[in-house]
Scaffold this active site. Structure first.
Site, PDB file in Angstrom:
ATOM      1  N   HIS A  97       0.830  -1.206   0.015  1.00  0.00           N
ATOM      2  CA  HIS A  97      -0.280   0.072   0.073  1.00  0.00           C
ATOM      3  C   HIS A  97       0.895   1.420   0.061  1.00  0.00           C
ATOM      4  O   HIS A  97       1.876   1.154   0.737  1.00  0.00           O
ATOM      5  CB  HIS A  97      -0.839   0.020   1.350  1.00  0.00           C
ATOM      6  CG  HIS A  97      -1.961   0.968   1.226  1.00  0.00           C
ATOM      7  ND1 HIS A  97      -1.648   2.294   1.615  1.00  0.00           N
ATOM      8  CD2 HIS A  97      -3.145   0.916   0.758  1.00  0.00           C
ATOM      9  CE1 HIS A  97      -2.721   3.125   1.390  1.00  0.00           C
ATOM     10  NE2 HIS A  97      -3.845   2.250   0.959  1.00  0.00           N
ATOM     11  N   GLU A 167      -3.707   2.231  -7.403  1.00  0.00           N
ATOM     12  CA  GLU A 167      -4.009   3.188  -6.367  1.00  0.00           C
ATOM     13  C   GLU A 167      -2.899   4.134  -6.438  1.00  0.00           C
ATOM     14  O   GLU A 167      -1.927   4.102  -5.508  1.00  0.00           O
ATOM     15  CB  GLU A 167      -4.172   2.467  -5.138  1.00  0.00           C
ATOM     16  CG  GLU A 167      -4.693   3.596  -4.175  1.00  0.00           C
ATOM     17  CD  GLU A 167      -5.162   3.067  -2.659  1.00  0.00           C
ATOM     18  OE1 GLU A 167      -6.319   2.907  -2.419  1.00  0.00           O
ATOM     19  OE2 GLU A 167      -4.049   2.534  -1.779  1.00  0.00           O
TER      20      GLU A 167
HETATM   21  P1  PGA Z   1      -9.303   6.687   0.525  1.00  0.00           P
HETATM   22  O1  PGA Z   1      -8.094   5.720   0.797  1.00  0.00           O
HETATM   23  O2  PGA Z   1     -10.560   5.971  -0.170  1.00  0.00           O
HETATM   24  O3  PGA Z   1      -9.585   7.193   1.896  1.00  0.00           O
HETATM   25  O4  PGA Z   1      -8.866   7.657  -0.457  1.00  0.00           O
HETATM   26  C1  PGA Z   1      -7.846   4.679  -0.118  1.00  0.00           C
HETATM   27  C2  PGA Z   1      -6.716   3.758   0.504  1.00  0.00           C
HETATM   28  O5  PGA Z   1      -5.763   4.208   0.839  1.00  0.00           O
HETATM   29  O6  PGA Z   1      -6.887   2.439   0.703  1.00  0.00           O
END
Ligand code: PGA
Length: 252
Positions: A97, A167
């Site tokens: 992550h 992401e």
């Molecule tokens: P968020 O976080 O939906 O608050 O932007 C997503 C994540 O970091 O998994």
């Protein structure tokens, strides 16, 4: 809708107490049970995992850990192992992550965690994404490299057991998500990279999107973003917002 939308609820370092965690879990479990279109994975802080998983015997919610060490045991103060996470009934593990990469997790750590998870028959949720974008398209180099290293020890035959989350750091914790069309382009790029490294099976890699997902942007992202689901932060720690998100997914 073809297949269920995978929704991974990343609670991060929330909530503050076991009591609140139980309450949140209970509400989200009910929402998940009502939903026909979503398959829900909840990633609570590890300290809450065993108690939550032992009070739940249903099959509508699966559990994940937000991180775990790839070694089975040893001198790693402050860590938990994948084996321990599995023993507490986690079936999934989030790997790489952006917030953990910012704390020093490397692509090499990600590679080892992905491989260790697969060998334990757990599902790795490998996150990739650039921290910022440049006009020269540097994001593509970053993502290609993260994929190459993170998936280096994954046999082509094991690819279907991996979830890949795109992401980008610049969409996490922000006011809006990424434009679905840009996500679509990135999904095409990710598949191309994985076909190059792992062969034709790369075409069916399961790709999710993460970064400011909520009830307002989820449906469009599902329709146009070429993704099978989401990694959700903020909208997963408020039971009402989570319910609205799953509702929006039903209508996509
Ligand atoms: P968020 O976080 O939906 O608050 O932007 C997503 C994540 O970091 O998994």
């Amino acid at each position: 809708m073809a297949g269920k939308t995978i929704v991974v609820a990343n609670w991060k370092m929330n909530p503050a107490t076991m009591r609140e965690a139980k309450k949140l879990f209970d509400a989200e479990r009910k929402t998940a049970e009502k939903s026909r279109g979503s398959s829900v994975v909840i990633a609570p802080p590890a300290i809450f995992l065993r108690e939550l998983s032992s009070m739940y015997r249903g099959s509508k919610v699966a559990f994940a850990v937000q991180n775990a060490h790839f070694e089975a045991g040893g001198a790693h103060t402050g860590e938990i192992s994948l084996v321990q996470a599995k023993d507490a009934r986690a079936k999934y593990v989030i790997v790489g992550h952006a917030e953990r990469r910012a704390e020093g997790e490397t692509d090499d750590d990600a590679r080892k965690k992905v491989a260790a998870a697969l060998s334990l028959k757990m599902t790795p949720i490998l996150c990739v994404g650039e921290s910022s974008r440049t006009d020269e398209g540097e994001q593509y180099d970053v993502v290609r490299e993260q994929l190459r290293l993170g998936l280096a020890d994954v046999a082509a035959s094991s690819l279907p057991r991996v979830l890949l989350v795109y992401e980008p750091l610049w969409t996490i914790g922000k006011a809006t998500a990424m434009n679905p069309r840009e996500m679509h382009q990135m999904a095409i790029f990710i598949r191309k990279c994985v076909v190059e490294s792992h062969g034709e099976g790369g075409r069916s890699l399961k790709i999710l999107y993460g970064g400011s997902v909520d009830e307002k942007n989820a449906a469009a992202m599902l329709r146009e973003g070429d993704v099978l689901g989401f990694l959700v932060g903020r909208a997963s720690v408020k039971a009402d917002e989570f319910a609205k998100l799953l509702q929006a997914i039903e209508t996509a």
